[in-house]
Design a protein around this motif. Structure first.
Motif, PDB file in Angstrom:
ATOM      1  N   THR A  83       1.128   2.773  -5.964  1.00 21.18           N
ATOM      2  CA  THR A  83       0.321   1.500  -6.122  1.00 21.18           C
ATOM      3  C   THR A  83       0.064   0.667  -4.881  1.00 21.18           C
ATOM      4  O   THR A  83       0.593   0.949  -3.899  1.00 21.18           O
ATOM      5  CB  THR A  83       1.470   0.592  -6.953  1.00 21.18           C
ATOM      6  OG1 THR A  83       2.570   0.354  -6.243  1.00 21.18           O
ATOM      7  CG2 THR A  83       2.023   1.432  -8.512  1.00 21.18           C
ATOM      8  N   PRO A  84      -0.727  -0.445  -5.117  1.00 24.18           N
ATOM      9  CA  PRO A  84      -1.310  -1.037  -3.855  1.00 24.18           C
ATOM     10  C   PRO A  84       0.217  -1.768  -3.397  1.00 24.18           C
ATOM     11  O   PRO A  84       0.228  -1.457  -2.193  1.00 24.18           O
ATOM     12  CB  PRO A  84      -2.062  -2.327  -4.578  1.00 24.18           C
ATOM     13  CG  PRO A  84      -2.541  -1.602  -5.531  1.00 24.18           C
ATOM     14  CD  PRO A  84      -1.714  -0.698  -6.311  1.00 24.18           C
ATOM     15  N   GLN A  85       1.218  -2.097  -4.046  1.00 26.84           N
ATOM     16  CA  GLN A  85       2.361  -2.701  -3.580  1.00 26.84           C
ATOM     17  C   GLN A  85       3.199  -1.623  -2.569  1.00 26.84           C
ATOM     18  O   GLN A  85       3.698  -1.730  -1.863  1.00 26.84           O
ATOM     19  CB  GLN A  85       3.383  -3.223  -4.624  1.00 26.84           C
ATOM     20  CG  GLN A  85       2.553  -4.473  -5.535  1.00 26.84           C
ATOM     21  CD  GLN A  85       1.480  -3.998  -6.373  1.00 26.84           C
ATOM     22  OE1 GLN A  85       1.193  -2.849  -6.615  1.00 26.84           O
ATOM     23  NE2 GLN A  85       1.059  -5.005  -7.003  1.00 26.84           N
ATOM     24  N   GLY A  86       3.342  -0.277  -3.256  1.00 23.19           N
ATOM     25  CA  GLY A  86       3.750   0.791  -2.759  1.00 23.19           C
ATOM     26  C   GLY A  86       3.279   1.036  -1.352  1.00 23.19           C
ATOM     27  O   GLY A  86       4.057   1.225  -0.369  1.00 23.19           O
ATOM     28  N   GLU A  87       2.033   1.060  -1.512  1.00 21.17           N
ATOM     29  CA  GLU A  87       1.151   1.223  -0.136  1.00 21.17           C
ATOM     30  C   GLU A  87       1.628   0.322   0.974  1.00 21.17           C
ATOM     31  O   GLU A  87       1.715   0.821   2.087  1.00 21.17           O
ATOM     32  CB  GLU A  87      -0.325   1.442  -0.334  1.00 21.17           C
ATOM     33  CG  GLU A  87      -0.638   2.669  -1.195  1.00 21.17           C
ATOM     34  CD  GLU A  87      -2.357   2.612  -1.157  1.00 21.17           C
ATOM     35  OE1 GLU A  87      -2.875   1.536  -0.904  1.00 21.17           O
ATOM     36  OE2 GLU A  87      -2.841   3.656  -1.714  1.00 21.17           O
TER      37      GLU A  87
END
Length: 208
Positions: free
Chosen positions: A63-67
């Motif tokens: 996810t963008p947050q994980g990235e």
């Protein structure tokens, strides 16, 4: 001992950052400077392991947050183990990408700049380059060069669509406009030698 200088080369896909990091380091070394080259994500064993996680796999692997969290973790190790010690020794550090790439690419995925800067403050103490050299190319030429470079085998970021990469370019331009004392835009349309010459010229105040 005089603190070294921290220089980041930034820009979208296909602008020639990796080539210019090597060429710029060679020119600065010829001027008698002690230069360390590195890259993001990467630069240390731990950060390189995170790089593999970030760049490989399917487009929706993270996810963008994980990235954003992975980039921040890799940078924290990079800053603590390589960049800060080299600067303390008086060396120049030239990095192929740094924080502003995370800001550009993650904001293009919908994250807020404020959140990304908070992660950087927590993980890396808010360290910023002394100078950001932003390589700029027209979109069509950048796409052509990136395609030639990758041979149709882009990583998770390079393979995203044209609208995404335009948002990245727009973000870099916003950052440069908002912080002209730290950013220097360098056209990358000339020969590699001409671009290197322009980069060295942009650093003249730091070299003298």
């Amino acid at each position: 001992m005089r603190r070294g200088r921290f220089i980041a080369l930034e820009g979208g896909e296909g602008t020639g950052k990796s080539t210019q990091v090597k060429a710029l380091a060679a020119e600065l070394s010829r001027k008698g400077l002690d230069v360390v080259t590195t890259r993001e994500p990467g630069g240390t064993a731990g950060a390189e392991a995170v790089r593999d996680l970030l760049l490989s796999g399917e487009a929706d692997r993270w996810t963008p947050q994980g990235e954003a969290l992975l980039f921040a973790a890799a940078r924290a190790d990079h800053v603590a183990r390589l960049i800060r010690p080299a600067l303390a020794r008086g060396q120049w550090v030239i990095s192929d990408r740094f924080l502003d790439s995370s800001r550009a690419y993650q904001s293009a995925s919908g994250l807020s700049d404020e959140d990304l800067l908070t992660l950087h403050r927590i993980g890396s103490g808010g360290l910023l380059p002394d100078c950001v050299l932003l390589l700029e190319l027209p979109a069509e030429e950048a796409d052509r060069r990136a395609t030639m470079r990758d041979g149709g085998l882009s990583d998770r970021f390079g393979g995203r669509d044209g609208d995404f990469h335009q948002r990245v370019r727009d973000a870099f331009n916003r950052f440069a406009a908002a912080d002209p004392d730290r950013f220097c835009i360098v056209p990358a349309t000339g020969s590699p030698e001409q671009v290197t010459e322009a980069l060295v010229s942009a650093l003249s105040d730091y070299i003298s």
